[in-house]
Write a protein that holds these residues in place. Structure first.
Motif, PDB file in Angstrom:
ATOM      1  N   UNK A 118       2.800   1.167   0.538  1.00 54.78           N
ATOM      2  CA  UNK A 118       3.319  -0.079   1.221  1.00 54.78           C
ATOM      3  C   UNK A 118       1.607  -1.367   0.820  1.00 54.78           C
ATOM      4  N   UNK A 119       1.638  -2.440  -0.703  1.00 55.26           N
ATOM      5  CA  UNK A 119       2.818  -2.698  -1.076  1.00 55.26           C
ATOM      6  C   UNK A 119       3.046  -1.665  -2.476  1.00 55.26           C
ATOM      7  N   UNK A 120       2.125  -0.518  -2.766  1.00 55.14           N
ATOM      8  CA  UNK A 120       1.887  -0.001  -4.377  1.00 55.14           C
ATOM      9  C   UNK A 120       2.917   1.233  -3.946  1.00 55.14           C
ATOM     10  N   UNK A 121       2.533   1.846  -5.080  1.00 59.81           N
ATOM     11  CA  UNK A 121       3.685   3.304  -5.281  1.00 59.81           C
ATOM     12  C   UNK A 121       2.278   4.016  -6.182  1.00 59.81           C
ATOM     13  N   UNK A 122       2.545   4.862  -6.752  1.00 63.13           N
ATOM     14  CA  UNK A 122       1.186   6.401  -7.318  1.00 63.13           C
ATOM     15  C   UNK A 122       0.538   5.232  -8.321  1.00 63.13           C
ATOM     16  N   UNK A 123      -0.897   5.655  -8.245  1.00 58.41           N
ATOM     17  CA  UNK A 123      -1.959   4.564  -8.683  1.00 58.41           C
ATOM     18  C   UNK A 123      -2.890   5.929  -9.215  1.00 58.41           C
ATOM     19  N   UNK A 124      -3.394   5.897 -10.710  1.00 59.23           N
ATOM     20  CA  UNK A 124      -4.353   5.819 -11.008  1.00 59.23           C
ATOM     21  C   UNK A 124      -5.472   5.354 -11.102  1.00 59.23           C
TER      22      UNK A 124
END
Length: 459
Positions: A118-124
């Motif tokens: 949180x607050x982010x989802x999957x990331x590159x």
């Protein structure tokens, strides 16, 4: 005919299923820092990727398997000067996406995927180490003494690597604004990011320190970008800091907890860090300074380093605890306290064995009222003032060797206040200004008490 319709429908379902299974680029974010730029691609699911650099012109090409390229890629206004453009190019196949990062100069790439937090989802995450950045530049907006105003500048001759003249250098305070960039820290119920609060307080503290004759501030980060917790003490050491203050805002799963606190390194972590440092023989010379150059018996160097490191750690921890108490004394006039004495914990940012270090939690951002207070500029100013006053009080009493304040203290005298004596009377007796007398003793008023020991500066 029915069989043909069914076949068409099956093909359509398969196509739709494949299309639905494609990963999506949901957004692009970028954080430039003095020596590194981080680009983050927000993804709908875990990315599968390969990459390669190109020259003439400099580019980084990223191939994302089973990914749609329908999302528009655009840079924000404060994207720095390393990255010129982010765009799509012709993919390897129809099921993949090719992202091209155009660069203004060479950069060393490092790519890795991150799972949802949180607050982010999957990331590159794409980290680009800037080849054009200064070789030893800290993430700092520190001001050298020569650039201060005449009224506040000391007579020390400070150079950019943090070294100084032998007898009248500035006291250097490293200010660490917690979190930053991809790491927002804790998030308040109204959506306030800890990283923004800590940076605001850090900049206010920086201005106060740089406005004080004989003191200078350096920042581990001066903008919204990420710096590793383990790198922050290293930045302070490169600038030969006398103190590191790390600023954070607390959080809890429930909204009730509130109040500020001060943390120092626990002994268990300190012992672990001491062992870790001793295992890295290449750092012996750095910690021993000039002494290492005259040690001819290398078999004994480890034992000398262990002794010096042990003494340095003991001094740093004692200083941290003393300063922590002073910060608490000042903070209780500004906000409620969660803990009324310095607490010990294993925070990576506190692990420099040769630099006194404290971590200040300015309040619980998870508490709605404290989140509201932290969003108030005047409150942040008061919190910064509390840290500044505490650091000033400590260093006035125990100035580091070789500093302007140490030189002035050596040239001063002391006087024990007796019955019937006032500040103005003592100023007249010793032929010094009342303002100088107050400054030398960190007094906020003209009131003195019987038995109080005053430092009398030379006229």
């Amino acid at each position: 005919m029915v069989r043909k319709i069914l076949s068409v429908m099956c093909i359509w379902v398969v196509v739709q299923t494949v299309h639905a299974a494609q990963n999506q680029i949901d957004g692009l974010r970028i954080w430039p820092s003095p020596d590194n730029t981080r680009i983050v691609l927000d993804m709908s699911s875990a990315p599968e990727f390969t990459y390669f650099p190109l020259k003439n012109p400099h580019r980084l090409v990223i191939d994302l398997s089973n990914t749609s390229d329908s999302k528009t890629l655009s840079l924000q206004s404060d994207s720095g000067d390393l990255v010129r453009k982010v765009r799509y190019s012709t993919p390897k196949n129809k099921q993949s996406a090719r992202v091209v990062i155009e660069l203004n100069r060479a950069a060393s790439p490092s790519l890795f995927a991150m799972t949802p937090t949180k607050p982010y989802g999957h990331r590159l995450v794409i980290d680009l180490k800037d080849s054009g950045a200064p070789a030893a530049s800290p993430s700092s907006s520190g001001t050298s003494a020569s650039s201060k105003s005449p009224s506040s500048a000391s007579t020390s001759s400070v150079v950019m690597d943090g070294s100084s003249s032998h007898r009248n250098r500035d006291i250097i305070v490293a200010i660490d604004a917690g979190h930053g960039g991809e790491d927002p820290g804790s998030i308040g119920p109204a959506g306030t990011y800890e990283k923004h609060i800590t940076l605001s307080i850090a900049k206010k503290l920086e201005a106060m320190i740089n406005g004080e004759r004989g003191m200078r501030a350096i920042m581990t980060r001066s903008g919204d970008y990420y710096v590793s917790p383990n790198k922050r003490p290293e930045l302070a050491r490169k600038q030969k800091a006398d103190l590191l203050i790390s600023i954070h805002a607390d959080a809890f799963s429930q909204p009730q907890p509130k109040g500020g606190s001060v943390w120092v390194l626990s002994m268990r972590r300190a012992d672990t860090e001491l062992g870790r440092w001793l295992e890295k023989s290449e750092r012996h010379s750095e910690l021993l300074g000039g002494a290492a150059e005259v040690i001819s018996d290398k078999s004994n160097e480890r034992y000398l380093a262990e002794t010096i490191l042990g003494l340095s750690m003991d001094h740093s921890m004692a200083t941290s605890h003393d300063l922590g108490n002073k910060v608490i004394e000042e903070m209780k006039q500004v906000t409620s306290l969660h803990k009324r004495a310095p607490q010990a914990a294993s925070f990576a940012v506190l692990t420099a064995p040769d630099i006194p270090s404290i971590l200040v939690e300015v309040g619980f951002i998870s508490n709605p009222q404290e989140e509201k207070n932290l969003n108030w500029g005047k409150h942040r100013e008061k919190l910064a003032k509390a840290m500044f006053t505490a650091a000033k009080r400590y260093f006035k009493q125990v100035p580091p060797d070789g500093t302007l304040w140490a030189l002035e203290r050596a040239d001063s005298r002391t006087h024990t206040v007796r019955s019937g004596e006032s500040l103005s009377l003592l100023a007249q007796r010793y032929n010094v200004n009342v303002s100088r007398l107050k400054a030398a003793n960190n007094l906020n008023s003209d009131v003195v008490r019987i038995g109080q020991v005053l430092t009398i500066p030379r006229s």
